[in-house]
Scaffold this motif. Structure first.
Motif, PDB file in Angstrom:
ATOM      1  N   ASP A  18       0.819  -1.208   0.000  1.00  0.00           N
ATOM      2  CA  ASP A  18       0.000   0.000   0.000  1.00  0.00           C
ATOM      3  C   ASP A  18       0.861   1.271   0.000  1.00  0.00           C
ATOM      4  O   ASP A  18       1.298   1.732   1.052  1.00  0.00           O
ATOM      5  CB  ASP A  18      -0.917  -0.013   1.223  1.00  0.00           C
ATOM      6  CG  ASP A  18      -1.929   1.119   1.206  1.00  0.00           C
ATOM      7  OD1 ASP A  18      -1.885   1.975   0.305  1.00  0.00           O
ATOM      8  OD2 ASP A  18      -2.777   1.144   2.118  1.00  0.00           O
ATOM      9  N   VAL A  23      -0.056   4.253  -0.327  1.00  0.00           N
ATOM     10  CA  VAL A  23      -0.714   5.337   0.414  1.00  0.00           C
ATOM     11  C   VAL A  23      -0.297   5.258   1.884  1.00  0.00           C
ATOM     12  O   VAL A  23       0.080   6.264   2.491  1.00  0.00           O
ATOM     13  CB  VAL A  23      -2.251   5.271   0.263  1.00  0.00           C
ATOM     14  CG1 VAL A  23      -2.929   6.301   1.149  1.00  0.00           C
ATOM     15  CG2 VAL A  23      -2.645   5.463  -1.197  1.00  0.00           C
ATOM     16  N   GLU A  74       2.013   8.060   3.928  1.00  0.00           N
ATOM     17  CA  GLU A  74       1.587   8.661   5.192  1.00  0.00           C
ATOM     18  C   GLU A  74       2.563   8.353   6.322  1.00  0.00           C
ATOM     19  O   GLU A  74       2.966   9.248   7.064  1.00  0.00           O
ATOM     20  CB  GLU A  74       0.190   8.154   5.554  1.00  0.00           C
ATOM     21  CG  GLU A  74      -0.888   8.644   4.615  1.00  0.00           C
ATOM     22  CD  GLU A  74      -2.247   8.000   4.841  1.00  0.00           C
ATOM     23  OE1 GLU A  74      -3.218   8.532   4.276  1.00  0.00           O
ATOM     24  OE2 GLU A  74      -2.333   6.985   5.562  1.00  0.00           O
ATOM     25  N   LYS A 130      -0.155  13.295   3.300  1.00  0.00           N
ATOM     26  CA  LYS A 130      -1.546  12.840   3.243  1.00  0.00           C
ATOM     27  C   LYS A 130      -2.028  13.008   1.808  1.00  0.00           C
ATOM     28  O   LYS A 130      -2.382  14.099   1.375  1.00  0.00           O
ATOM     29  CB  LYS A 130      -2.412  13.660   4.210  1.00  0.00           C
ATOM     30  CG  LYS A 130      -3.880  13.298   4.165  1.00  0.00           C
ATOM     31  CD  LYS A 130      -4.128  11.905   4.659  1.00  0.00           C
ATOM     32  CE  LYS A 130      -5.624  11.620   4.674  1.00  0.00           C
ATOM     33  NZ  LYS A 130      -5.930  10.256   4.370  1.00  0.00           N
ATOM     34  N   PRO A 131      -2.040  11.912   1.019  1.00  0.00           N
ATOM     35  CA  PRO A 131      -2.464  12.025  -0.378  1.00  0.00           C
ATOM     36  C   PRO A 131      -3.914  12.467  -0.516  1.00  0.00           C
ATOM     37  O   PRO A 131      -4.771  12.118   0.294  1.00  0.00           O
ATOM     38  CB  PRO A 131      -2.287  10.603  -0.910  1.00  0.00           C
ATOM     39  CG  PRO A 131      -1.307   9.951   0.010  1.00  0.00           C
ATOM     40  CD  PRO A 131      -1.585  10.560   1.355  1.00  0.00           C
ATOM     41  N   PRO A 168      -7.597  12.487  -2.576  1.00  0.00           N
ATOM     42  CA  PRO A 168      -8.322  11.347  -3.149  1.00  0.00           C
ATOM     43  C   PRO A 168      -7.807  10.951  -4.550  1.00  0.00           C
ATOM     44  O   PRO A 168      -7.704   9.769  -4.854  1.00  0.00           O
ATOM     45  CB  PRO A 168      -9.776  11.837  -3.204  1.00  0.00           C
ATOM     46  CG  PRO A 168      -9.871  12.814  -2.080  1.00  0.00           C
ATOM     47  CD  PRO A 168      -8.539  13.519  -2.064  1.00  0.00           C
ATOM     48  N   GLN A 217      -4.708  11.464  -5.745  1.00  0.00           N
ATOM     49  CA  GLN A 217      -3.395  10.843  -5.558  1.00  0.00           C
ATOM     50  C   GLN A 217      -3.547   9.429  -5.013  1.00  0.00           C
ATOM     51  O   GLN A 217      -2.841   8.509  -5.451  1.00  0.00           O
ATOM     52  CB  GLN A 217      -2.533  11.681  -4.616  1.00  0.00           C
ATOM     53  CG  GLN A 217      -2.052  12.973  -5.219  1.00  0.00           C
ATOM     54  CD  GLN A 217      -1.368  13.852  -4.191  1.00  0.00           C
ATOM     55  OE1 GLN A 217      -1.835  14.011  -3.057  1.00  0.00           O
ATOM     56  NE2 GLN A 217      -0.240  14.431  -4.592  1.00  0.00           N
ATOM     57  N   THR A 218      -4.460   9.243  -4.089  1.00  0.00           N
ATOM     58  CA  THR A 218      -4.715   7.913  -3.532  1.00  0.00           C
ATOM     59  C   THR A 218      -5.121   6.944  -4.631  1.00  0.00           C
ATOM     60  O   THR A 218      -4.613   5.806  -4.686  1.00  0.00           O
ATOM     61  CB  THR A 218      -5.810   7.985  -2.444  1.00  0.00           C
ATOM     62  OG1 THR A 218      -5.315   8.782  -1.362  1.00  0.00           O
ATOM     63  CG2 THR A 218      -6.209   6.619  -1.947  1.00  0.00           C
ATOM     64  N   GLU A 219      -6.012   7.370  -5.506  1.00  0.00           N
ATOM     65  CA  GLU A 219      -6.446   6.512  -6.607  1.00  0.00           C
ATOM     66  C   GLU A 219      -5.269   6.125  -7.508  1.00  0.00           C
ATOM     67  O   GLU A 219      -5.117   4.960  -7.881  1.00  0.00           O
ATOM     68  CB  GLU A 219      -7.520   7.233  -7.423  1.00  0.00           C
ATOM     69  CG  GLU A 219      -8.126   6.386  -8.512  1.00  0.00           C
ATOM     70  CD  GLU A 219      -9.238   7.101  -9.267  1.00  0.00           C
ATOM     71  OE1 GLU A 219      -9.732   6.500 -10.234  1.00  0.00           O
ATOM     72  OE2 GLU A 219      -9.611   8.231  -8.906  1.00  0.00           O
ATOM     73  N   ARG A 268      -2.725   3.708  -5.567  1.00  0.00           N
ATOM     74  CA  ARG A 268      -3.252   2.348  -5.399  1.00  0.00           C
ATOM     75  C   ARG A 268      -3.371   1.612  -6.729  1.00  0.00           C
ATOM     76  O   ARG A 268      -3.225   0.391  -6.783  1.00  0.00           O
ATOM     77  CB  ARG A 268      -4.581   2.380  -4.653  1.00  0.00           C
ATOM     78  CG  ARG A 268      -4.359   2.796  -3.201  1.00  0.00           C
ATOM     79  CD  ARG A 268      -5.346   2.195  -2.247  1.00  0.00           C
ATOM     80  NE  ARG A 268      -4.896   2.385  -0.879  1.00  0.00           N
ATOM     81  CZ  ARG A 268      -5.578   3.027   0.053  1.00  0.00           C
ATOM     82  NH1 ARG A 268      -6.764   3.542  -0.227  1.00  0.00           N
ATOM     83  NH2 ARG A 268      -5.103   3.137   1.271  1.00  0.00           N
ATOM     84  N   SER A 318       3.064  12.467  -6.666  1.00  0.00           N
ATOM     85  CA  SER A 318       2.655  11.057  -6.650  1.00  0.00           C
ATOM     86  C   SER A 318       3.709  10.177  -7.307  1.00  0.00           C
ATOM     87  O   SER A 318       4.014   9.091  -6.804  1.00  0.00           O
ATOM     88  CB  SER A 318       1.314  10.886  -7.371  1.00  0.00           C
ATOM     89  OG  SER A 318       0.306  11.613  -6.721  1.00  0.00           O
TER      90      SER A 318
END
Length: 195
Positions: A21, A23, A27, A33-34, A36, A38-40, A43, A65
């Motif tokens: 992970d 993400v 963190e 703190k990515p 949303p 960046q999180t997508e 992942r 990212s």
């Protein structure tokens, strides 16, 4: 009844979660703190064999990212090879490498001290893996040849400006089922590989 506090992760649990992970790794290790979006992206690239293209405008955190992905992959994979390319040397040095250095500076001290950064390479002490910068010039697409391995992540920034010959070379190196590629950039063209 209030929730009881979560117990701290063991070293093995932390390593396993970091491996799978990016993400969590961003963190916990980088203090980032990515968003949303960046999180997508993070992942999506975490999946073995991922081929990801992300079109987005200026200022959305694409290059941050990519820096996180490069460092995460290098730190969590044995002998990881992460070739990074962009249409110009300035994009690699002034933008991508700046974000890599900034991400390393944000890391917890125990991790930050493991990294060595030069003008065109990032390494972890005691590891054969590396993140390397290679400009994607149409007159020299072979600059990206020779990168192979089980733990390979190609990163292509400002992908709309990268010549088609460069994509041919990059995709020719993706010979294992775990090799990954991520392309990001502004959607400035209505044709070509990135489109």
């Amino acid at each position: 009844m209030p929730d009881s506090p979560a117990r701290p992760l063991t070293d093995a649990e932390h390593a396993a979660r970091s491996y799978s992970d990016p993400v969590f790794w961003a963190e916990e290790v980088c203090g980032l703190k990515p968003t949303p979006q960046q999180t997508e992206l993070l992942r999506a690239v975490a999946l073995p064999g991922a081929h990801v293209a992300a079109a987005s405008g200026h200022g959305t955190g694409k290059t941050v990212s990519l820096a996180i992905l490069a460092l995460w992959f290098l730190a969590t994979r044995d002998n990881a090879i992460v070739p990074c390319t962009a249409p110009t040397a300035a994009q690699l040095q002034d933008v991508m490498w700046r974000e890599i250095r900034a991400s390393i500076r944000r890391m917890t001290p125990w991790m930050r001290d493991q990294f060595s950064v030069t003008k065109d390479k990032v390494e972890i002490k005691g590891s054969a893996g590396m993140v390397v910068a290679r400009t994607a010039r149409p007159e020299n697409p072979d600059a990206l040849q020779g990168f192979h391995g089980d733990n390979l992540l190609f990163i292509i920034d400002e992908a709309a400006g990268v010549n088609e010959k460069v994509y041919e070379v990059a995709y020719g190196a993706l010979s294992t089922n775990k090799a990954r590629v991520v392309c990001t950039g502004n959607p400035t063209s209505l044709s070509g590989f990135f489109y």
